[in-house]
Design a protein around this motif. Structure first.
Motif, PDB file in Angstrom:
ATOM      1  N   GLY A  44     -32.604  22.497  -5.633  1.00  0.00           N
ATOM      2  CA  GLY A  44     -31.707  23.376  -6.374  1.00  0.00           C
ATOM      3  C   GLY A  44     -31.707  24.808  -5.924  1.00  0.00           C
ATOM      4  O   GLY A  44     -30.967  25.636  -6.450  1.00  0.00           O
ATOM      5  N   ARG A  45     -32.515  25.141  -4.919  1.00  0.00           N
ATOM      6  CA  ARG A  45     -32.597  26.521  -4.458  1.00  0.00           C
ATOM      7  C   ARG A  45     -31.654  26.813  -3.302  1.00  0.00           C
ATOM      8  O   ARG A  45     -31.404  27.963  -2.971  1.00  0.00           O
ATOM      9  CB  ARG A  45     -34.043  26.843  -4.040  1.00  0.00           C
ATOM     10  CG  ARG A  45     -35.034  26.820  -5.196  1.00  0.00           C
ATOM     11  CD  ARG A  45     -36.472  26.894  -4.709  1.00  0.00           C
ATOM     12  NE  ARG A  45     -37.413  27.046  -5.819  1.00  0.00           N
ATOM     13  CZ  ARG A  45     -37.866  26.055  -6.568  1.00  0.00           C
ATOM     14  NH1 ARG A  45     -37.468  24.817  -6.327  1.00  0.00           N
ATOM     15  NH2 ARG A  45     -38.706  26.277  -7.556  1.00  0.00           N
ATOM     16  N   ASP A  47     -28.239  24.766  -0.824  1.00  0.00           N
ATOM     17  CA  ASP A  47     -27.314  23.632  -0.742  1.00  0.00           C
ATOM     18  C   ASP A  47     -27.773  22.654   0.331  1.00  0.00           C
ATOM     19  O   ASP A  47     -27.056  22.361   1.288  1.00  0.00           O
ATOM     20  CB  ASP A  47     -25.897  24.133  -0.466  1.00  0.00           C
ATOM     21  CG  ASP A  47     -25.354  24.949  -1.616  1.00  0.00           C
ATOM     22  OD1 ASP A  47     -25.647  24.609  -2.773  1.00  0.00           O
ATOM     23  OD2 ASP A  47     -24.643  25.939  -1.365  1.00  0.00           O
ATOM     24  N   GLU A  75     -20.340  22.178  -4.809  1.00  0.00           N
ATOM     25  CA  GLU A  75     -20.130  23.061  -5.952  1.00  0.00           C
ATOM     26  C   GLU A  75     -18.665  23.472  -6.049  1.00  0.00           C
ATOM     27  O   GLU A  75     -17.903  23.367  -5.085  1.00  0.00           O
ATOM     28  CB  GLU A  75     -21.026  24.290  -5.836  1.00  0.00           C
ATOM     29  CG  GLU A  75     -22.506  23.961  -5.788  1.00  0.00           C
ATOM     30  CD  GLU A  75     -22.954  23.116  -6.980  1.00  0.00           C
ATOM     31  OE1 GLU A  75     -22.847  23.598  -8.125  1.00  0.00           O
ATOM     32  OE2 GLU A  75     -23.388  21.966  -6.757  1.00  0.00           O
ATOM     33  N   THR A 105     -21.328  25.622 -13.773  1.00  0.00           N
ATOM     34  CA  THR A 105     -22.341  26.497 -13.175  1.00  0.00           C
ATOM     35  C   THR A 105     -23.512  26.715 -14.122  1.00  0.00           C
ATOM     36  O   THR A 105     -24.671  26.694 -13.708  1.00  0.00           O
ATOM     37  CB  THR A 105     -21.716  27.843 -12.799  1.00  0.00           C
ATOM     38  OG1 THR A 105     -20.562  27.610 -11.972  1.00  0.00           O
ATOM     39  CG2 THR A 105     -22.700  28.718 -12.032  1.00  0.00           C
ATOM     40  N   SER A 106     -23.229  26.954 -15.400  1.00  0.00           N
ATOM     41  CA  SER A 106     -24.277  27.135 -16.402  1.00  0.00           C
ATOM     42  C   SER A 106     -23.703  26.825 -17.773  1.00  0.00           C
ATOM     43  O   SER A 106     -22.485  26.810 -17.963  1.00  0.00           O
ATOM     44  CB  SER A 106     -24.843  28.559 -16.365  1.00  0.00           C
ATOM     45  OG  SER A 106     -23.875  29.488 -16.844  1.00  0.00           O
ATOM     46  N   ARG A 144     -24.851  16.277  -6.620  1.00  0.00           N
ATOM     47  CA  ARG A 144     -25.015  17.732  -6.523  1.00  0.00           C
ATOM     48  C   ARG A 144     -26.416  18.071  -6.038  1.00  0.00           C
ATOM     49  O   ARG A 144     -27.368  17.319  -6.265  1.00  0.00           O
ATOM     50  CB  ARG A 144     -24.782  18.400  -7.880  1.00  0.00           C
ATOM     51  CG  ARG A 144     -23.357  18.373  -8.364  1.00  0.00           C
ATOM     52  CD  ARG A 144     -23.191  19.107  -9.682  1.00  0.00           C
ATOM     53  NE  ARG A 144     -23.364  20.549  -9.555  1.00  0.00           N
ATOM     54  CZ  ARG A 144     -23.160  21.413 -10.545  1.00  0.00           C
ATOM     55  NH1 ARG A 144     -22.806  20.961 -11.742  1.00  0.00           N
ATOM     56  NH2 ARG A 144     -23.314  22.707 -10.359  1.00  0.00           N
ATOM     57  N   ARG A 146     -27.310  21.419  -6.655  1.00  0.00           N
ATOM     58  CA  ARG A 146     -27.559  22.533  -7.564  1.00  0.00           C
ATOM     59  C   ARG A 146     -27.554  21.983  -8.984  1.00  0.00           C
ATOM     60  O   ARG A 146     -26.668  21.215  -9.346  1.00  0.00           O
ATOM     61  CB  ARG A 146     -26.476  23.607  -7.434  1.00  0.00           C
ATOM     62  CG  ARG A 146     -26.393  24.259  -6.064  1.00  0.00           C
ATOM     63  CD  ARG A 146     -27.374  25.384  -5.914  1.00  0.00           C
ATOM     64  NE  ARG A 146     -27.220  26.078  -4.647  1.00  0.00           N
ATOM     65  CZ  ARG A 146     -27.923  27.141  -4.289  1.00  0.00           C
ATOM     66  NH1 ARG A 146     -28.828  27.640  -5.129  1.00  0.00           N
ATOM     67  NH2 ARG A 146     -27.746  27.715  -3.121  1.00  0.00           N
ATOM     68  N   SER A 149     -27.954  25.656 -15.018  1.00  0.00           N
ATOM     69  CA  SER A 149     -28.986  26.137 -15.930  1.00  0.00           C
ATOM     70  C   SER A 149     -28.501  26.043 -17.368  1.00  0.00           C
ATOM     71  O   SER A 149     -27.340  26.303 -17.666  1.00  0.00           O
ATOM     72  CB  SER A 149     -29.361  27.580 -15.601  1.00  0.00           C
ATOM     73  OG  SER A 149     -28.231  28.427 -15.746  1.00  0.00           O
TER      74      SER A 149
END
Length: 240
Positions: A44-45, A47, A75, A105-106, A144, A146, A149
C-alpha cells in the motif's frame, strides 16, 4: 498460486526475506501453500505488486523471499473521498467493501442528528479497525495495491468545523435529494463528498455543510438509500 495479500510492512528490494504478519500467514496456511509456491504481496505504500516465493511453512510462521515487482495502476485518475454519516446495522461493512472495489481514496465515518448508529471510545476504534480490515480484504480481492484509509469516527459538526476554508484541488459536494443534477462536479480534479444517514441530514446540518463550502448535487429522481447514494456517485466518477 495467484493469491494476493496485503502486508503492512515495507516491501523491497528483491531478495528480501520476511515473515508474513499473522493475518496474512493464517490465510496462506489455510490455502495450504507449500515451499516453492509464489504469492503476490503489496504494502500500500507504492503502486507495486511483488511476487514472493514461500520459503518456510511453520505452525505459526510463513517466511517468503521477494522475487520481482510489477508496477500496477488501478487507482482512480482523480481522487474521491467519501465522508458519510454511517448507515445502520451492517450496511457500513457492505459500503466499505464496495467503495474499495470502486476505487475510493478514503472514507470518513460520521454521526449526525438523525444517526441510528452511534459509536464512541473503544467501540468506535474497534469498528474503525474492523472497517479497515474490510477495505484491506476488498483491495486484495479486486486487484488494488492501495488500501483506502478509514478515519476515526467523528460528529458531523465537529468534522465540518475542522475542515477550514474550501481551497485546493478537492471540490466539496453534498449529496442532497433536493438538489438537481451533477453540474457542480463537472471539471473537478478531485472530490470530497458528504452524504447523510437514513432520513438524510437535517436542514440545519445541510446549511452548516453549505457554509463549509459543500455544493449540493442530486443523483436523479429516486430516493437512494444511505449506503447506495455514495456508491452511485463513486461509480459515476470512476466511469467518466
Amino acid at each position: 498460486m495467484n493469491a494476493r495479500f496485503f502486508v503492512d510492512l515495507p516491501l523491497g528490494p528483491a531478495g528480501q526475506e520476511l515473515d508474513l504478519p499473522a493475518g496474512a500467514a493464517r490465510h496462506v496456511q489455510v490455502l495450504r501453500a507449500q515451499p516453492g509456491d509464489v504469492l503476490t504481496l503489496f504494502d500500500g505504500r507504492a503502486d507495486l505488486a511483488w511476487q514472493a516465493e514461500v520459503l518456510l511453512m511453520g505452525r505459526a510462521q510463513v517466511r517468503v523471499r521477494l522475487l520481482s515487482f510489477q508496477a500496477i495502476e488501478r487507482e482512480l485518475p482523480r481522487p474521491l473521498h467519501l465522508a458519510l454519516v454511517m448507515p445502520a446495522n451492517d450496511r457500513m461493512d457492505f459500503l466499505v467493501e464496495k467503495a474499495t472495489e470502486l476505487g475510493v481514496t478514503s472514507i470518513q465515518p460520521l454521526m449526525s442528528e438523525r444517526s441510528v448508529l452511534r459509536l464512541s471510545g473503544e467501540r468506535a476504534e474497534k469498528k474503525r479497525a474492523h472497517w479497515q480490515g474490510v477495505a484491506q480484504a476488498a483491495a486484495e480481492q479486486c486487484g488494488r495495491v492501495r488500501v483506502p484509509s478509514i478515519a476515526a469516527v467523528q460528529a458531523l459538526s465537529a468534522w465540518l468545523n475542522s475542515l477550514g476554508p474550501a481551497e485546493g484541488s478537492l471540490r466539496r459536494l453534498l449529496l442532497s435529494p433536493q438538489a438537481q443534477g451533477l453540474q457542480a462536479a463537472e471539471g473537478a480534479e478531485g472530490v470530497l463528498s458528504l452524504s447523510g444517514p437514513e432520513g438524510g441530514l437535517s436542514p440545519a446540518e445541510e446549511a452548516l455543510a453549505q457554509a463549509a463550502g459543500f455544493a449540493p448535487i442530486g443523483l436523479g429522481p429516486r430516493i437512494l438509500r444511505a449506503d447506495t447514494a455514495p456508491l452511485a456517485l463513486l461509480a459515476w466518477w470512476g466511469l467518466r
